[in-house]
Design a protein around this motif. Structure first.
Motif, PDB file in Angstrom:
ATOM      1  N   ALA A 237       0.824  -1.215   0.000  1.00  0.00           N
ATOM      2  CA  ALA A 237       0.000   0.000   0.000  1.00  0.00           C
ATOM      3  C   ALA A 237       0.853   1.258   0.000  1.00  0.00           C
ATOM      4  CB  ALA A 237      -0.927   0.000   1.217  1.00  0.00           C
ATOM      5  N   LEU A 238       2.084   1.132   0.446  1.00  0.00           N
ATOM      6  CA  LEU A 238       2.967   2.301   0.494  1.00  0.00           C
ATOM      7  C   LEU A 238       3.334   2.795  -0.897  1.00  0.00           C
ATOM      8  CD1 LEU A 238       5.347   1.278   3.404  1.00  0.00           C
ATOM      9  CD2 LEU A 238       3.998   3.372   3.315  1.00  0.00           C
ATOM     10  N   LEU A 239       3.469   1.887  -1.831  1.00  0.00           N
ATOM     11  CA  LEU A 239       3.956   2.266  -3.157  1.00  0.00           C
ATOM     12  C   LEU A 239       3.042   3.291  -3.818  1.00  0.00           C
ATOM     13  CD1 LEU A 239       5.204  -1.179  -4.519  1.00  0.00           C
ATOM     14  CD2 LEU A 239       6.510   0.634  -3.393  1.00  0.00           C
ATOM     15  N   ARG A 240       1.735   3.201  -3.537  1.00  0.00           N
ATOM     16  CA  ARG A 240       0.796   4.155  -4.134  1.00  0.00           C
ATOM     17  C   ARG A 240       0.933   5.544  -3.539  1.00  0.00           C
ATOM     18  NH1 ARG A 240      -2.598  -0.194  -2.953  1.00  0.00           N
ATOM     19  NH2 ARG A 240      -3.664   1.021  -1.340  1.00  0.00           N
ATOM     20  N   ARG A 241       1.534   5.631  -2.360  1.00  0.00           N
ATOM     21  CA  ARG A 241       1.639   6.930  -1.702  1.00  0.00           C
ATOM     22  C   ARG A 241       2.857   7.729  -2.159  1.00  0.00           C
ATOM     23  NH1 ARG A 241      -2.384   3.610   0.506  1.00  0.00           N
ATOM     24  NH2 ARG A 241      -3.701   4.851   1.879  1.00  0.00           N
ATOM     25  N   PHE A 242       3.840   7.070  -2.769  1.00  0.00           N
ATOM     26  CA  PHE A 242       5.050   7.772  -3.179  1.00  0.00           C
ATOM     27  C   PHE A 242       4.899   8.314  -4.595  1.00  0.00           C
ATOM     28  CE2 PHE A 242       6.731   5.139   0.260  1.00  0.00           C
ATOM     29  CZ  PHE A 242       7.499   6.074   0.940  1.00  0.00           C
ATOM     30  N   ASP A 243       5.432   9.519  -4.797  1.00  0.00           N
ATOM     31  CA  ASP A 243       5.404  10.123  -6.121  1.00  0.00           C
ATOM     32  C   ASP A 243       6.413   9.465  -7.057  1.00  0.00           C
ATOM     33  OD1 ASP A 243       3.465  12.136  -5.412  1.00  0.00           O
ATOM     34  OD2 ASP A 243       5.060  13.128  -4.280  1.00  0.00           O
ATOM     35  N   ASP A 244       7.503   8.948  -6.500  1.00  0.00           N
ATOM     36  CA  ASP A 244       8.511   8.289  -7.320  1.00  0.00           C
ATOM     37  C   ASP A 244       9.272   7.294  -6.459  1.00  0.00           C
ATOM     38  OD1 ASP A 244       9.996   7.586  -9.495  1.00  0.00           O
ATOM     39  OD2 ASP A 244      10.985   9.531  -9.762  1.00  0.00           O
ATOM     40  N   VAL A 245       9.607   6.167  -7.051  1.00  0.00           N
ATOM     41  CA  VAL A 245      10.427   5.149  -6.395  1.00  0.00           C
ATOM     42  C   VAL A 245      11.716   5.043  -7.198  1.00  0.00           C
ATOM     43  CG1 VAL A 245      10.617   2.739  -5.683  1.00  0.00           C
ATOM     44  CG2 VAL A 245       8.390   3.900  -5.599  1.00  0.00           C
ATOM     45  N   ILE A 246      12.830   5.361  -6.563  1.00  0.00           N
ATOM     46  CA  ILE A 246      14.116   5.410  -7.259  1.00  0.00           C
ATOM     47  C   ILE A 246      15.000   4.283  -6.744  1.00  0.00           C
ATOM     48  CG2 ILE A 246      16.168   6.798  -7.714  1.00  0.00           C
ATOM     49  CD1 ILE A 246      14.433   9.272  -7.473  1.00  0.00           C
TER      50      ILE A 246
END
Length: 331
Positions: A237-246
């Motif tokens: 569920a966290l992945l949807r909250r981040f604007d970008d995953v680097i």
């Protein structure tokens, strides 16, 4: 015209010596003026902020240090004033481009606000230890000329019911009040799977609170950076909250060269066998390679040598490889 709350917030930020917050509110006023069709006034306000920032940057007076956290926040946040920028971090071109985009959005956030958009501010850094995640967060703060606050997880997470979520609320309230870069290092300690077998109800509540806090709108647009060595442990569920995953990876051969060269100063290094060095560095992180090069330089200085040779570097890289092997054997 600005309302009473904005005027009050500007006066408070001025009293606290928080220039960036003062300018942020002024730019919010400019955005409001532009939305109401008063573009000349908006442009005048933006120009005044740019002039004030420029004057502060070249002022011969002693700069005022960033204000350190006080009260309940004193043990939760560590202040670090960054002295590095992206030019000091050796990263793949694709990663540098994505970070550059985030920085541009932050620098021009007033333009985005005028059109009802918010800049990207929630970033997740994933990758092995020593791959440059923390240094990149420092560089982000350095590029934006903002303080870097590192959240101390050992102080944040407690065994008392409700206390961790309450402390987390304090941290997020600070992000809404003070413009800065906030780093949650070793983020998997907070963002682990809610269904993990070793989980407890309290940590599920903490994660749910974190997810809610992430969704809150922020007038400061403070960048929130979460860093982890173990992305597989994070709740989906966290992945949807981040604007970008680097994603950060171990250095390529080209990056190995760049890291070594950056850490060999002030000594000379003529005719190094780079293919040998790259092979010796295979599997090591940027931090490990940098330390190996630094150790080679210190040894050469103590031996009264003015240049570095390939064996000097490979010997130190071999020591780092041995340290890694020894650590793996014990775990």
């Amino acid at each position: 015209m600005s309302n009473a709350k904005q005027i009050l917030a500007m006066l408070r930020s001025r009293a606290e010596g928080d220039d960036e917050q003062f300018y942020s509110i002024a730019l919010q006023v400019a955005a409001a003026e532009a939305r109401q069709g008063r573009r000349d006034t908006a442009n005048d306000l933006r120009a005044a902020v740019d002039t004030a920032r420029a004057a502060r940057g070249v002022s011969p007076s002693i700069p005022i240090a960033f204000a350190r956290p006080r009260g309940d926040l004193e043990g939760l946040l560590d202040l670090r004033e960054s002295t590095v920028t992206l030019a000091d971090v050796i990263l793949p071109a694709a990663v540098s481009e994505r970070l550059g985009n985030a920085i541009l959005q932050q620098r021009r956030r007033d333009w985005l606000r005028e059109h009802g958009k918010a800049p990207n501010r929630r970033l997740l850094f994933v990758g092995p230890p020593g791959s440059g995640k923390t240094m990149t967060a420092e560089a982000l703060a350095g590029e934006l000329k903002l303080p870097l606050f590192i959240i101390r997880l050992e102080a944040l997470i407690t065994r008392f019911m409700g206390e961790t979520a309450a402390k987390l609320r304090l941290v997020f309230d600070e992000t809404l009040r003070r413009r800065a870069v906030y780093l949650f290092d070793e983020f998997d300690a907070v963002g682990g799977h809610r269904t993990a077998s070793n989980d407890v109800a309290e940590m599920r509540r903490v994660l749910n609170s974190f997810l809610q806090f992430m969704e809150e709108k922020s007038a400061t647009d403070s960048p929130l950076v979460a860093a982890t060595n173990h992305p597989e442990l994070l709740d989906r569920a966290l992945l949807r909250r981040f604007d970008d995953v680097i994603e950060f990876e171990l250095p390529s051969a080209e990056q190995v060269r760049a890291v070594v060269k950056a850490n060999l100063k002030p000594l000379k290094y003529p005719r190094l066998a780079w293919s040998t060095i790259e092979k010796a560095a295979r599997g090591l992180s940027q931090a490990e390679i940098a330390r190996a090069a630094d150790e080679a330089v210190k040894a050469a200085i103590l031996d009264q040598c003015d240049q570095i040779t390939t064996p000097d570097i490979t010997a130190r890289l071999a020591e780092r490889q041995a340290m890694r092997t020894a650590f793996s054997a014990k775990h």
